[in-house]
Design an enzyme around this catalytic site. Sequence first.
Site, PDB file in Angstrom:
ATOM      1  N   ASP A 351    -120.801  19.316   3.818  1.00 38.40           N
ATOM      2  CA  ASP A 351    -120.391  18.670   5.053  1.00 38.40           C
ATOM      3  C   ASP A 351    -120.913  19.473   6.248  1.00 38.40           C
ATOM      4  O   ASP A 351    -120.783  20.700   6.283  1.00 38.40           O
ATOM      5  CB  ASP A 351    -118.856  18.596   5.083  1.00 38.40           C
ATOM      6  CG  ASP A 351    -118.313  17.975   6.354  1.00 38.40           C
ATOM      7  OD1 ASP A 351    -118.601  16.795   6.596  1.00 38.40           O
ATOM      8  OD2 ASP A 351    -117.613  18.683   7.104  1.00 38.40           O
ATOM      9  N   GLU A 387    -125.635  17.458   4.532  1.00 40.25           N
ATOM     10  CA  GLU A 387    -125.426  16.521   5.634  1.00 40.25           C
ATOM     11  C   GLU A 387    -126.091  17.201   6.829  1.00 40.25           C
ATOM     12  O   GLU A 387    -125.530  18.148   7.399  1.00 40.25           O
ATOM     13  CB  GLU A 387    -123.943  16.278   5.897  1.00 40.25           C
ATOM     14  CG  GLU A 387    -123.701  15.262   6.995  1.00 40.25           C
ATOM     15  CD  GLU A 387    -122.234  15.070   7.309  1.00 40.25           C
ATOM     16  OE1 GLU A 387    -121.817  13.925   7.551  1.00 40.25           O
ATOM     17  OE2 GLU A 387    -121.497  16.075   7.329  1.00 40.25           O
TER      18      GLU A 387
END
Length: 718
Positions: A351, A387
């Site tokens: 993330d 990401e």
Amino acid sequence: MTLASSPLRVWPGQPYPLGAQWDGRGVNFALFSLHAENVELCLFDATGRHETVRVVLPEYTDEVWHGYLPDLRPGQLYGYRVYGPYEPARGHRFNHHKLLLDPYARLLHGSLTWHDAVYGYRVGDARADLSFDRRDSARYVPKCVVVGDAQNRRERRPPHKPWRRSVIYELHAGGYTRRHPQVPLELRGSFRGLAESAVITHLRRLGVSAVELLPIHAHVDERRLVQAGKVNYWGYNSLAFFAPDNRFLTRPDPGEFRLLAQALHDAGIELLLDVVYNHTGEGDVLGPTLSFRGIDNASYYRLDAATPRQVLDYTGCGNTLNVSQPRVLQLVLDSMRYWVQQMGVDGFRFDLATTLAREDDGFEPGSGFLDAVRQDPVLSRVRLIAEPWDLGPQGYRLGGFPPGWGEWNDRYRDTVRSFWRGEAGHVAALASRITGSSDIFARHGRRPTASINFITAHDGFTLRDLVSYAHKHNCANGEEGRDGTDNNLSWNCGVEGPSDDPQIEALRLRQMRNLLATLLLSQGVPMLLAGDEFGHSQLGNNNAYCQDNDIAWPDWARLQQPAGGSLHRYLRRLLVLRRRHGVFRRDRFFKGEALPDGVGKDIRWLNPDGREKLAGDWPVAPQLLAFIIDGAAGVGHLGPQDESRLDASYLVILYAGDQTVLFRAPAPEFGIDWRRVFDTVEVDGKGDGQGFGADAQCLIPPRCVQVFERLQYPGDGV
């Protein structure tokens, strides 16, 4: 300070390994804190309510506080109290009145109860975080559990599928089984429920190669959510990077996760974790003191050099973990290795990965974190997916990660969505996206598999909602529509929300088939969202992060309904097509150059009149993209046994227009005879087998994907 009637024996112990380590005779405790003045180990009874003993860790070596207690055993509950200066202006927020979690804790007991005592400052004080709170927080916070090594574990044999054969399936470990009719009620929402044979069979028959779990690390439900009767369902608010969240366990045993990993591996499916190492659940400077902040705020978090009282926030979550600090970097790497070596994980999706690669001057492809992972003999061999963005300066870094990494390709998502909702001007961009985005990734020896292609993910509309809603409908979140993106690039097919009009429903189903076909026929690694295979809807909610209920839980009943069942069968057929034919999952970028036979090209782009596209044709292209992939393009790309990769050749047509269009078959030198093998006009996607010869004309229906296999080629004996 000893609270028990008879004190425990305390030996010096060792500064490594960090955390609480049971060696079969006793437990060694080791805690990093550069700026602490003293550390107390606090022991609790089996209920976690009563503190029984406080022990001062006797040694401080290489910035690590440590001690060995030969009388302790696995199952012991503990926490820390760390002494040091409370000087927020200098970045220090020590407060020994607050019980703190061990960053290396492998299991937690209990949960967080929101109370003003869990804050290091006096909530409501005019001086805010410059004030000091002396209330004991122990009764309100979870306790750490000493965990023994797992016994009788089977040898780990992960599937080890090559990237080009990967199909990722993103799901929530709890919500996925909450409504599953074949999972026992007592197991629903748990790792054990996810390991049930009915679930594993569904995944295996669908044809996915890897399951990617949304965050499963122990995390915090924000106070505002709890007060509103909600939770942080997605879990992007980690507090303990080694401990699974208790919500996914049926009993206090991390081994339940290992059983899940083994069940997936036995089915030939890899297990990936979505991990949140960029920030923690302690929030901004007005957040609680639960672990890192009280252990050593100035080491664990990135602080503003000019104003150390302030935390740099590149994540939008109030703080940023400081992986530039060697011991914090070690924490992250140790956590990753633990999940790989001890728990059976095959890779990670990071993330806001840009945050992890930041140094003092911003994002660095050669940052300490990226370099450390790249040289690690364990971590460099697992799946690594970024990401590639965060909320800091120059935070969007798609294509900027080093070799060996895959990246979530949001430009793929946006281009495909825009094309299929009928926007003009996206044909050229679509050509780049479905061929692996070489304009983004073709450097440093990276392959098309660097592009993790997705159309839907947990964050945003589901596939069904993408074709059913033009606008988000997030009222259930209680934030008056301020949350969730407004840039959905969706099309409701003429009616907002559910419709009983059969024509609207048929169009929506075809659009879902079109989107899935585009995804699975594209070069790169496709990622599917759980529930999309049978049309799960979140009622237009594109930010269901706090919806631990029927909104977010996949509705398995749809699988038994005609629309959901047909979509599921269609996707299975599509995955079989991709799996059987390597031309749709190449490990080299197309070059548009002649093949060794001197006749074909690896790929040819066609105009509707059958002519090969010239440079000037792209700007005026209609909403149609047609191309031929030559099966001989694998010549020179050898397989694991030095075999040449040969395949059939295919003509693929993607047409997003709303009127039937005339398409002329390619010239004879491109192929003499073509047979339709896949067609999204059909509910099951099966082509009718009909074909056409060279230079013949055919009608392409509105909004469809058609795939033709070449049966004859000049020189094939004709």
